[in-house]
Design a protein around this motif. Structure first.
Motif, PDB file in Angstrom:
ATOM      1  N   TRP A 138       0.858  -1.179   0.000  1.00  0.00           N
ATOM      2  CA  TRP A 138       0.000   0.000   0.000  1.00  0.00           C
ATOM      3  C   TRP A 138       0.894   1.229   0.000  1.00  0.00           C
ATOM      4  O   TRP A 138       1.842   1.315   0.788  1.00  0.00           O
ATOM      5  CB  TRP A 138      -0.912   0.021   1.222  1.00  0.00           C
ATOM      6  CG  TRP A 138      -2.049  -0.941   1.157  1.00  0.00           C
ATOM      7  CD1 TRP A 138      -2.106  -2.189   1.697  1.00  0.00           C
ATOM      8  CD2 TRP A 138      -3.315  -0.733   0.516  1.00  0.00           C
ATOM      9  NE1 TRP A 138      -3.322  -2.774   1.428  1.00  0.00           N
ATOM     10  CE2 TRP A 138      -4.087  -1.891   0.704  1.00  0.00           C
ATOM     11  CE3 TRP A 138      -3.888   0.323  -0.193  1.00  0.00           C
ATOM     12  CZ2 TRP A 138      -5.382  -2.045   0.221  1.00  0.00           C
ATOM     13  CZ3 TRP A 138      -5.179   0.190  -0.680  1.00  0.00           C
ATOM     14  CH2 TRP A 138      -5.907  -0.977  -0.475  1.00  0.00           C
TER      15      TRP A 138
ATOM     16  N   GLN B  33      -9.358   7.766  -2.809  1.00  0.00           N
ATOM     17  CA  GLN B  33      -9.104   8.963  -2.004  1.00  0.00           C
ATOM     18  C   GLN B  33      -9.519   8.733  -0.557  1.00  0.00           C
ATOM     19  O   GLN B  33     -10.629   8.263  -0.279  1.00  0.00           O
ATOM     20  CB  GLN B  33      -9.873  10.156  -2.564  1.00  0.00           C
ATOM     21  CG  GLN B  33      -9.744  11.438  -1.756  1.00  0.00           C
ATOM     22  CD  GLN B  33      -8.357  12.054  -1.850  1.00  0.00           C
ATOM     23  OE1 GLN B  33      -7.804  12.165  -2.945  1.00  0.00           O
ATOM     24  NE2 GLN B  33      -7.797  12.456  -0.717  1.00  0.00           N
TER      25      GLN B  33
ATOM     26  N   ASP C 254      -2.893  11.902   7.167  1.00  0.00           N
ATOM     27  CA  ASP C 254      -3.111  10.652   6.435  1.00  0.00           C
ATOM     28  C   ASP C 254      -3.891  10.886   5.151  1.00  0.00           C
ATOM     29  O   ASP C 254      -4.064   9.965   4.350  1.00  0.00           O
ATOM     30  CB  ASP C 254      -3.869   9.647   7.298  1.00  0.00           C
ATOM     31  CG  ASP C 254      -3.068   9.177   8.511  1.00  0.00           C
ATOM     32  OD1 ASP C 254      -3.665   9.077   9.600  1.00  0.00           O
ATOM     33  OD2 ASP C 254      -1.863   8.907   8.354  1.00  0.00           O
TER      34      ASP C 254
ATOM     35  N   TYR D 169      -4.698   6.634  -1.905  1.00  0.00           N
ATOM     36  CA  TYR D 169      -4.059   5.374  -1.510  1.00  0.00           C
ATOM     37  C   TYR D 169      -4.102   4.393  -2.677  1.00  0.00           C
ATOM     38  O   TYR D 169      -5.153   4.200  -3.300  1.00  0.00           O
ATOM     39  CB  TYR D 169      -4.768   4.776  -0.302  1.00  0.00           C
ATOM     40  CG  TYR D 169      -4.406   5.486   0.985  1.00  0.00           C
ATOM     41  CD1 TYR D 169      -4.857   6.772   1.243  1.00  0.00           C
ATOM     42  CD2 TYR D 169      -3.585   4.875   1.935  1.00  0.00           C
ATOM     43  CE1 TYR D 169      -4.500   7.442   2.411  1.00  0.00           C
ATOM     44  CE2 TYR D 169      -3.228   5.525   3.101  1.00  0.00           C
ATOM     45  CZ  TYR D 169      -3.687   6.812   3.334  1.00  0.00           C
ATOM     46  OH  TYR D 169      -3.328   7.458   4.489  1.00  0.00           O
ATOM     47  N   TYR D 170      -2.947   3.793  -2.930  1.00  0.00           N
ATOM     48  CA  TYR D 170      -2.801   2.845  -4.017  1.00  0.00           C
ATOM     49  C   TYR D 170      -2.355   1.494  -3.478  1.00  0.00           C
ATOM     50  O   TYR D 170      -1.513   1.436  -2.578  1.00  0.00           O
ATOM     51  CB  TYR D 170      -1.742   3.315  -5.014  1.00  0.00           C
ATOM     52  CG  TYR D 170      -2.025   4.639  -5.677  1.00  0.00           C
ATOM     53  CD1 TYR D 170      -1.594   5.831  -5.101  1.00  0.00           C
ATOM     54  CD2 TYR D 170      -2.708   4.696  -6.889  1.00  0.00           C
ATOM     55  CE1 TYR D 170      -1.849   7.050  -5.706  1.00  0.00           C
ATOM     56  CE2 TYR D 170      -2.963   5.923  -7.503  1.00  0.00           C
ATOM     57  CZ  TYR D 170      -2.529   7.082  -6.900  1.00  0.00           C
ATOM     58  OH  TYR D 170      -2.774   8.292  -7.512  1.00  0.00           O
TER      59      TYR D 170
ATOM     60  N   ARG E 182       0.757   5.754  -0.683  1.00  0.00           N
ATOM     61  CA  ARG E 182      -0.142   6.898  -0.708  1.00  0.00           C
ATOM     62  C   ARG E 182       0.586   8.113  -1.266  1.00  0.00           C
ATOM     63  O   ARG E 182       1.817   8.207  -1.196  1.00  0.00           O
ATOM     64  CB  ARG E 182      -0.688   7.195   0.681  1.00  0.00           C
ATOM     65  CG  ARG E 182       0.355   7.651   1.701  1.00  0.00           C
ATOM     66  CD  ARG E 182      -0.293   7.763   3.081  1.00  0.00           C
ATOM     67  NE  ARG E 182       0.660   8.235   4.091  1.00  0.00           N
ATOM     68  CZ  ARG E 182       0.398   8.289   5.389  1.00  0.00           C
ATOM     69  NH1 ARG E 182      -0.815   7.902   5.854  1.00  0.00           N
ATOM     70  NH2 ARG E 182       1.301   8.742   6.233  1.00  0.00           N
ATOM     71  N   GLN E 183      -0.199   9.011  -1.813  1.00  0.00           N
ATOM     72  CA  GLN E 183       0.365  10.235  -2.341  1.00  0.00           C
ATOM     73  C   GLN E 183      -0.558  11.397  -2.011  1.00  0.00           C
ATOM     74  O   GLN E 183      -1.727  11.412  -2.409  1.00  0.00           O
ATOM     75  CB  GLN E 183       0.575  10.149  -3.856  1.00  0.00           C
ATOM     76  CG  GLN E 183       1.312  11.346  -4.420  1.00  0.00           C
ATOM     77  CD  GLN E 183       1.810  11.123  -5.837  1.00  0.00           C
ATOM     78  OE1 GLN E 183       1.315  10.262  -6.558  1.00  0.00           O
ATOM     79  NE2 GLN E 183       2.818  11.890  -6.234  1.00  0.00           N
TER      80      GLN E 183
ATOM     81  N   ALA F 206      -4.746  11.436   1.569  1.00  0.00           N
ATOM     82  CA  ALA F 206      -3.967  11.122   0.371  1.00  0.00           C
ATOM     83  C   ALA F 206      -4.797  10.210  -0.528  1.00  0.00           C
ATOM     84  O   ALA F 206      -5.844   9.701  -0.118  1.00  0.00           O
ATOM     85  CB  ALA F 206      -2.660  10.423   0.735  1.00  0.00           C
TER      86      ALA F 206
ATOM     87  N   ARG G 254       4.961  10.061  -3.746  1.00  0.00           N
ATOM     88  CA  ARG G 254       4.315   8.842  -3.281  1.00  0.00           C
ATOM     89  C   ARG G 254       5.182   8.188  -2.207  1.00  0.00           C
ATOM     90  O   ARG G 254       6.410   8.150  -2.334  1.00  0.00           O
ATOM     91  CB  ARG G 254       4.119   7.875  -4.448  1.00  0.00           C
ATOM     92  CG  ARG G 254       3.348   6.621  -4.106  1.00  0.00           C
ATOM     93  CD  ARG G 254       3.099   5.827  -5.373  1.00  0.00           C
ATOM     94  NE  ARG G 254       4.333   5.398  -5.992  1.00  0.00           N
ATOM     95  CZ  ARG G 254       4.437   5.003  -7.252  1.00  0.00           C
ATOM     96  NH1 ARG G 254       3.353   5.020  -8.026  1.00  0.00           N
ATOM     97  NH2 ARG G 254       5.591   4.607  -7.744  1.00  0.00           N
TER      98      ARG G 254
ATOM     99  N   GLY H 234      -6.205   3.733  -7.426  1.00  0.00           N
ATOM    100  CA  GLY H 234      -6.160   4.631  -6.275  1.00  0.00           C
ATOM    101  C   GLY H 234      -7.533   4.953  -5.730  1.00  0.00           C
ATOM    102  O   GLY H 234      -8.534   4.937  -6.456  1.00  0.00           O
TER     103      GLY H 234
END
Length: 122
Positions: free
Chosen positions: A36, A117, A90, A94-95, A38-39, A92, A45, A115
């Motif tokens: 996992w 949100q 937190d 998330y991928y 996040r960006q 971001a 990222r 991704g």
């Protein structure tokens, strides 16, 4: 090829919880680990955590240790990230990502989801 689809994002207040899911399809037998990432807007990222597809071993970034938990359901080809005690930082996209060679933060992840949100309001 492996296809990944994330779900479960949304808006939550500070201190709240969310669970994200990542469903894998295609050549799932080639998956060694799932990560996992996040960006956040204007930021690079970053690695959040990961899990070994077979053994279940996990790794976490220091910023989420003790708050986030990654698990998997091999029968459903799905990985989860349970996020508790959420903070505004937190927030971001998330991928989830799949690797055929490892499950560490620096492993090569070959496949990525679209991704989802996550927004934590203060």
């Amino acid at each position: 090829q492996v296809q990944l689809v994330e779900s479960g994002g949304g808006v939550v207040q500070t201190g709240g919880s969310l669970r994200l899911s990542c469903a894998a399809s295609g050549r799932t037998a080639s998956i060694y680990g799932m990560g996992w990432f996040r960006q956040a807007p204007g930021k690079e990222r970053e690695f959040v955590g990961s899990i070994s597809w077979s053994g279940g071993g996990t790794r976490y970034a220091d910023s989420v240790k003790g708050r986030f938990t990654i698990s998997r359901d091999n029968a459903k080809n799905t990985v989860y990230i349970q996020m508790n005690s959420l903070k505004p930082e937190d927030t971001a996209v998330y991928y989830c990502a799949a690797s055929s060679v490892g499950f560490l933060s620096y492993s090569k992840y070959d496949y990525w989801g679209q991704g989802t949100q996550v927004t934590v309001s203060s």
